[in-house]
Design an enzyme around this catalytic site. Sequence first.
Site, PDB file in Angstrom:
ATOM      1  N   THR A  91       1.542 -37.823  17.150  1.00 51.48           N
ATOM      2  CA  THR A  91       2.872 -38.183  17.701  1.00 51.48           C
ATOM      3  C   THR A  91       3.763 -36.942  17.690  1.00 51.48           C
ATOM      4  O   THR A  91       3.712 -36.147  18.609  1.00 51.48           O
ATOM      5  CB  THR A  91       3.525 -39.349  16.928  1.00 51.48           C
ATOM      6  OG1 THR A  91       3.594 -39.029  15.546  1.00 51.48           O
ATOM      7  CG2 THR A  91       2.732 -40.630  17.129  1.00 51.48           C
ATOM      8  N   LYS A 112      -3.240 -37.714  11.473  1.00 52.09           N
ATOM      9  CA  LYS A 112      -1.982 -37.417  12.151  1.00 52.09           C
ATOM     10  C   LYS A 112      -0.858 -37.622  11.156  1.00 52.09           C
ATOM     11  O   LYS A 112      -1.018 -38.332  10.154  1.00 52.09           O
ATOM     12  CB  LYS A 112      -1.770 -38.299  13.372  1.00 52.09           C
ATOM     13  CG  LYS A 112      -1.582 -39.772  13.135  1.00 52.09           C
ATOM     14  CD  LYS A 112      -0.202 -40.272  12.784  1.00 52.09           C
ATOM     15  CE  LYS A 112       0.874 -39.833  13.723  1.00 52.09           C
ATOM     16  NZ  LYS A 112       2.168 -40.468  13.312  1.00 52.09           N
ATOM     17  N   THR A 126       3.657 -42.399   7.053  1.00 52.19           N
ATOM     18  CA  THR A 126       3.241 -42.470   8.447  1.00 52.19           C
ATOM     19  C   THR A 126       2.122 -41.537   8.737  1.00 52.19           C
ATOM     20  O   THR A 126       2.294 -40.487   9.325  1.00 52.19           O
ATOM     21  CB  THR A 126       4.309 -42.155   9.481  1.00 52.19           C
ATOM     22  OG1 THR A 126       5.375 -43.032   9.276  1.00 52.19           O
ATOM     23  CG2 THR A 126       3.793 -42.402  10.891  1.00 52.19           C
ATOM     24  N   GLU A 172       7.518 -32.081   9.793  1.00 56.98           N
ATOM     25  CA  GLU A 172       8.493 -31.983  10.869  1.00 56.98           C
ATOM     26  C   GLU A 172       9.497 -30.862  10.602  1.00 56.98           C
ATOM     27  O   GLU A 172      10.220 -30.881   9.617  1.00 56.98           O
ATOM     28  CB  GLU A 172       9.195 -33.329  11.073  1.00 56.98           C
ATOM     29  CG  GLU A 172       8.271 -34.317  11.773  1.00 56.98           C
ATOM     30  CD  GLU A 172       8.842 -35.721  11.873  1.00 56.98           C
ATOM     31  OE1 GLU A 172       8.264 -36.512  12.631  1.00 56.98           O
ATOM     32  OE2 GLU A 172       9.836 -36.004  11.209  1.00 56.98           O
ATOM     33  N   ASN A 216      14.360 -35.661  14.249  1.00 56.23           N
ATOM     34  CA  ASN A 216      14.590 -37.026  13.811  1.00 56.23           C
ATOM     35  C   ASN A 216      15.928 -37.633  14.193  1.00 56.23           C
ATOM     36  O   ASN A 216      16.149 -38.821  14.006  1.00 56.23           O
ATOM     37  CB  ASN A 216      14.405 -37.117  12.295  1.00 56.23           C
ATOM     38  CG  ASN A 216      12.934 -37.049  11.947  1.00 56.23           C
ATOM     39  OD1 ASN A 216      12.168 -37.901  12.376  1.00 56.23           O
ATOM     40  ND2 ASN A 216      12.536 -36.025  11.228  1.00 56.23           N
ATOM     41  N   THR A 232      15.246 -42.569  20.920  1.00 53.44           N
ATOM     42  CA  THR A 232      15.841 -42.674  22.268  1.00 53.44           C
ATOM     43  C   THR A 232      15.566 -41.457  23.135  1.00 53.44           C
ATOM     44  O   THR A 232      14.814 -40.586  22.761  1.00 53.44           O
ATOM     45  CB  THR A 232      17.354 -42.873  22.126  1.00 53.44           C
ATOM     46  OG1 THR A 232      17.854 -41.909  21.192  1.00 53.44           O
ATOM     47  CG2 THR A 232      17.649 -44.251  21.617  1.00 53.44           C
TER      48      THR A 232
END
Lengths: 385, 385
Positions: free
Chosen positions: B144, B166, B177, B257, B380, B385
């Site tokens: 992702t 992942k 996650t 991230e 993040n 959106t």
Amino acid sequence: MNLPLGFRYSAVYAGIRKVRKPDLALIVSDGPAQAAAVFTTNRVQAAPVVVARRHLEETGGVARAALVNAGNANCATRTGERVALQTTKAAARRLGCRPAEVLPASTGVIGVELDARLIVNALPELAAGLAPDRFLDAADAILTTDLVRKTAFAEVGGVRLAGMTKGSGMIHPNMATTLGFVVTDAAVPARQLRAHLRAAVERSYNRLSVDGDMSTNDMLLVMANGASGKRVSREAFQKALDEVCQSLAKQIARDGEGAKKFVEIRVDGAASERAAAQIARCIANSPLVKTAIAGSDPNWGRILAAAGYSGVSFDPSHVDIFLQGVRVCRNGLAAPFDESGLKQALDRNEVEIHFVVRGGGTGSAVFWTCDLTHGYIDINASYRT
Amino acid sequence: MNLPLGFRYSAVYAGIRKVRKPDLALIVSDGPAQAAAVFTTNRVQAAPVVVARRHLEETGGVARAALVNAGNANCATRTGERVALQTTKAAARRLGCRPAEVLPASTGVIGVELDARLIVNALPELAAGLAPDRFLDAADAILTTDLVRKTAFAEVGGVRLAGMTKGSGMIHPNMATTLGFVVTDAAVPARQLRAHLRAAVERSYNRLSVDGDMSTNDMLLVMANGASGKRVSREAFQKALDEVCQSLAKQIARDGEGAKKFVEIRVDGAASERAAAQIARCIANSPLVKTAIAGSDPNWGRILAAAGYSGVSFDPSHVDIFLQGVRVCRNGLAAPFDESGLKQALDRNEVEIHFVVRGGGTGSAVFWTCDLTHGYIDINASYRT
């Protein structure tokens, strides 16, 4: 701002921090005050925490003064305890009280020796400057990365309370890099004052998180000198102390390092207040929730996920989540809402997250935090150097 | 890259994520494989987690395939379970196996309905594309926000293991996650495979934290089909599985991230391995430590403070801390070091924090995380959106 009677304040620049602004504050009660404090629960405790706790034990809860420096935490320092003792002793001599009646507090960088001479040498000017109307000067001197001064005031039945606090990072429930000092001219015995303080902290400072880090130096002190000559009920005093502590705690969240938004999290329908607070704490500490708030993204899935790892048992299919009063999740599922309208509402600098377990228990809690932005990283990537 | 025998892989773009790159992967064992999995401990569990767990129970630990989609977590969705069942059933029909032998897994946004038809319609192409050499295609399709593909391989005594994973955010010990799939042509009964997996996870995925958030979708699956025809000792298999899982976990931290730096935290001298891991976890989760690393600031006071609130009892005056092998704290106090030299060393993209309780116990642990940067916030603040 109606200050309590019988207290004086002072602040000077003692050369402890690099930036030339006051870094040493003195808060003095004219007569012996009943005193109570709560301290960090970190395994690593700064010397001033160790010494202040011991002083309070020695006196059985009587204090005349708090001697507070910013710019150096006096923690993990070779000379820490000696410095704390030496400086409080020098202050006591100047104030004409017992050394144990002076409580030291420090905030700032960890692991750098604090030079006692800087404080001792500044004491004459500090003591000479004591005045009943210099509360705000003291409140300014205890700040570190704070952007704004944090004070709160209350009055009940002719009794006054005034509080000052500092802190914007390393903030976590159960006390964190924060110092707080509340003075009151109410007459409250130390034992009772401790109970009042514990209750007040439980619903104020312990409901606050900026980054989940807990400091080595936290201390919240209340001094009650009885100078008002008035008596108020326990309930009235507790309410006033709660108000002051909650106001101070919220100001810390509002001034969280790099924060653009103040976030209030309300949890209802948990099995107990403790469970509600635990859910709220996990939501408040989630970097994913906090960055979503920064980006005005109504990402309620992250809120649900954070509640899910709180360790509290609840039925996700009974959960409703509201952002700015708008229901975004119903029965654990997406609820229809006006996306652009809510995004606009989330652009405001006050955000409310409301997490409800429908048909659950009566446990409720409120928790305060802030969003997570670039600013937090900028401040903390090079704080020490 | 020597792949295990008897497995085939495929990947297609099914239209689940917006960006047009493969988002649906299929991993198939030619014959029935023994299977074991660990799942998220989040109270909120995605439908594929619920269904995969039930399928494994139904079959007693036998699986033929994993059907994995990225772009939608199928969590907190009205139709979640129906979608997971319907798609695994359709895949089973195409593969000629029982529905319970197909394990679903999903990753992506929470709270958005996943359209089963997208997956069902893509199945013919997906199944037609199955080939023994398309391991990397499948590994790409499950990503992702990951910036890089994450795979690991091992071989021992003629037996091969291949793993893909992942994850880069919402990463926390005790599974987060992340999805992971390890295939091997070793012959290992399901019961023994579960024990191997639990042991491997304890020292790999459970020693990993990016942001402290725990997801609703985590799953790590091992399938052992025995196609190698070889037998290896339990010890040898465990070691190979450990290697694969640790490599995968480290790759997740490395790709955290926004991460610019990979951080390895070693704790020695704790009372137990568990205590050591707990200290390491608190250091790894501290935003203050992680931002200091981002800024190459040797702020060891924050490391000491984080250890101090870990809940583990230790004597701070026996603590040494090393950064990049340089002692910065000795006996809980500042140690002299070359400041500019260390700052340079901290500019490297691999950082080692070593926390030692001297004269303490024999408990050691290693933990992996990354620094906290602007990038994390950028990713993040508007993921949904």
